[in-house]
Scaffold this motif. Structure first.
Motif, PDB file in Angstrom:
ATOM      1  N   TYR A 144      52.761  22.441  37.797  1.00  0.00           N
ATOM      2  CA  TYR A 144      51.410  22.382  37.260  1.00  0.00           C
ATOM      3  C   TYR A 144      50.635  23.556  37.830  1.00  0.00           C
ATOM      4  O   TYR A 144      50.687  23.799  39.031  1.00  0.00           O
ATOM      5  CB  TYR A 144      50.685  21.100  37.675  1.00  0.00           C
ATOM      6  CG  TYR A 144      51.362  19.815  37.279  1.00  0.00           C
ATOM      7  CD1 TYR A 144      51.692  19.539  35.958  1.00  0.00           C
ATOM      8  CD2 TYR A 144      51.635  18.851  38.232  1.00  0.00           C
ATOM      9  CE1 TYR A 144      52.292  18.345  35.612  1.00  0.00           C
ATOM     10  CE2 TYR A 144      52.234  17.649  37.891  1.00  0.00           C
ATOM     11  CZ  TYR A 144      52.558  17.401  36.582  1.00  0.00           C
ATOM     12  OH  TYR A 144      53.145  16.221  36.234  1.00  0.00           O
ATOM     13  N   ASP A 145      49.880  24.251  36.993  1.00  0.00           N
ATOM     14  CA  ASP A 145      48.991  25.322  37.426  1.00  0.00           C
ATOM     15  C   ASP A 145      47.569  24.831  37.170  1.00  0.00           C
ATOM     16  O   ASP A 145      47.089  24.858  36.030  1.00  0.00           O
ATOM     17  CB  ASP A 145      49.286  26.609  36.640  1.00  0.00           C
ATOM     18  CG  ASP A 145      50.726  27.069  36.840  1.00  0.00           C
ATOM     19  OD1 ASP A 145      51.216  27.005  37.984  1.00  0.00           O
ATOM     20  OD2 ASP A 145      51.357  27.480  35.853  1.00  0.00           O
ATOM     21  N   LEU A 146      46.924  24.362  38.225  1.00  0.00           N
ATOM     22  CA  LEU A 146      45.670  23.631  38.086  1.00  0.00           C
ATOM     23  C   LEU A 146      44.460  24.424  38.559  1.00  0.00           C
ATOM     24  O   LEU A 146      44.441  24.943  39.678  1.00  0.00           O
ATOM     25  CB  LEU A 146      45.748  22.326  38.885  1.00  0.00           C
ATOM     26  CG  LEU A 146      46.902  21.397  38.512  1.00  0.00           C
ATOM     27  CD1 LEU A 146      47.013  20.252  39.486  1.00  0.00           C
ATOM     28  CD2 LEU A 146      46.727  20.887  37.100  1.00  0.00           C
ATOM     29  N   SER A 147      43.453  24.460  37.718  1.00  0.00           N
ATOM     30  CA  SER A 147      42.168  25.044  38.093  1.00  0.00           C
ATOM     31  C   SER A 147      41.338  23.959  38.779  1.00  0.00           C
ATOM     32  O   SER A 147      41.696  22.775  38.747  1.00  0.00           O
ATOM     33  CB  SER A 147      41.428  25.536  36.848  1.00  0.00           C
ATOM     34  OG  SER A 147      41.026  24.428  36.057  1.00  0.00           O
ATOM     35  N   ILE A 148      40.215  24.361  39.343  1.00  0.00           N
ATOM     36  CA  ILE A 148      39.338  23.371  39.958  1.00  0.00           C
ATOM     37  C   ILE A 148      38.831  22.385  38.903  1.00  0.00           C
ATOM     38  O   ILE A 148      38.700  21.193  39.165  1.00  0.00           O
ATOM     39  CB  ILE A 148      38.180  24.033  40.733  1.00  0.00           C
ATOM     40  CG1 ILE A 148      37.449  22.985  41.551  1.00  0.00           C
ATOM     41  CG2 ILE A 148      37.253  24.787  39.801  1.00  0.00           C
ATOM     42  CD1 ILE A 148      36.494  23.568  42.564  1.00  0.00           C
ATOM     43  N   GLN A 149      38.602  22.876  37.698  1.00  0.00           N
ATOM     44  CA  GLN A 149      38.155  21.989  36.612  1.00  0.00           C
ATOM     45  C   GLN A 149      39.249  20.981  36.252  1.00  0.00           C
ATOM     46  O   GLN A 149      38.950  19.814  35.979  1.00  0.00           O
ATOM     47  CB  GLN A 149      37.753  22.804  35.368  1.00  0.00           C
ATOM     48  CG  GLN A 149      36.521  23.654  35.551  1.00  0.00           C
ATOM     49  CD  GLN A 149      36.797  24.985  36.261  1.00  0.00           C
ATOM     50  OE1 GLN A 149      37.956  25.418  36.393  1.00  0.00           O
ATOM     51  NE2 GLN A 149      35.742  25.624  36.730  1.00  0.00           N
ATOM     52  N   ASP A 150      40.502  21.429  36.257  1.00  0.00           N
ATOM     53  CA  ASP A 150      41.617  20.502  36.015  1.00  0.00           C
ATOM     54  C   ASP A 150      41.649  19.428  37.088  1.00  0.00           C
ATOM     55  O   ASP A 150      41.811  18.236  36.794  1.00  0.00           O
ATOM     56  CB  ASP A 150      42.958  21.235  36.012  1.00  0.00           C
ATOM     57  CG  ASP A 150      43.132  22.201  34.859  1.00  0.00           C
ATOM     58  OD1 ASP A 150      42.546  21.966  33.778  1.00  0.00           O
ATOM     59  OD2 ASP A 150      43.849  23.203  35.046  1.00  0.00           O
TER      60      ASP A 150
END
Length: 155
Positions: A123-129
């Motif tokens: 998973y490549d997660l942003s802070i929004q994710d």
């Protein structure tokens, strides 16, 4: 004497206000298998940072409980800084989480796993994710995760 010192240190530490844990990353294993994971960021043990999604050269220590998630369980990670500062510290807007089957890690040489990119999921997660997921990363991905950047893609 050692017991007295231990009690004094314990009382002192319990009396200190270190602050409230302000961020949490829960990693949930919804499978019947033991998983191994790592979270890659610029200052970690592995020194890989998104968009570099290469599997680390350094093999897992399978005897260590660090990074191990037992079947049907949740691993709770956290700290005393804000989520925003965690992302700023790593000088990146994305954290990558890699999941491996522990049996695969036991069965195959590390170079084969790296060469064949033998992961269960990344998973490549942003802070929004992370906020949308309420800071809980789940394997296998749930329907709520279908629009998150992952490899292999959500099915």
């Amino acid at each position: 004497m050692k017991i007295t010192l231990y009690l004094l240190v314990t009382l002192f530490l319990n009396g200190c206000q270190f602050g409230e844990r302000t961020y949490k990353f829960n990693i949930r294993n919804s499978t019947n298998d033991t998983l191994q994971y790592y979270r890659a960021h610029s200052e970690d043990y592995f020194h890989y940072v998104y968009p570099d999604t290469t599997i680390t050269e350094r093999k897992f220590n399978l005897s260590s409980p660090s990074g191990r998630i037992l079947p049907k369980s949740t691993l709770r990670l956290g700290g005393f800084s804000s989520v925003e500062s965690v992302f700023k510290t790593y000088k990146n807007d994305t954290l990558s989480f890699y999941f491996f089957n522990r049996d695969t890690l036991r069965k195959y040489p590390w170079e084969t796993i790296r060469k064949d990119y033998n992961i269960l999921k990344r998973y490549d997660l942003s802070i929004q994710d992370m906020q949308m997921l309420d800071y809980e990363v789940v394997y296998p991905p749930t329907e709520a995760m279908k629009d998150i950047k992952m490899y292999p893609p959500y099915e």
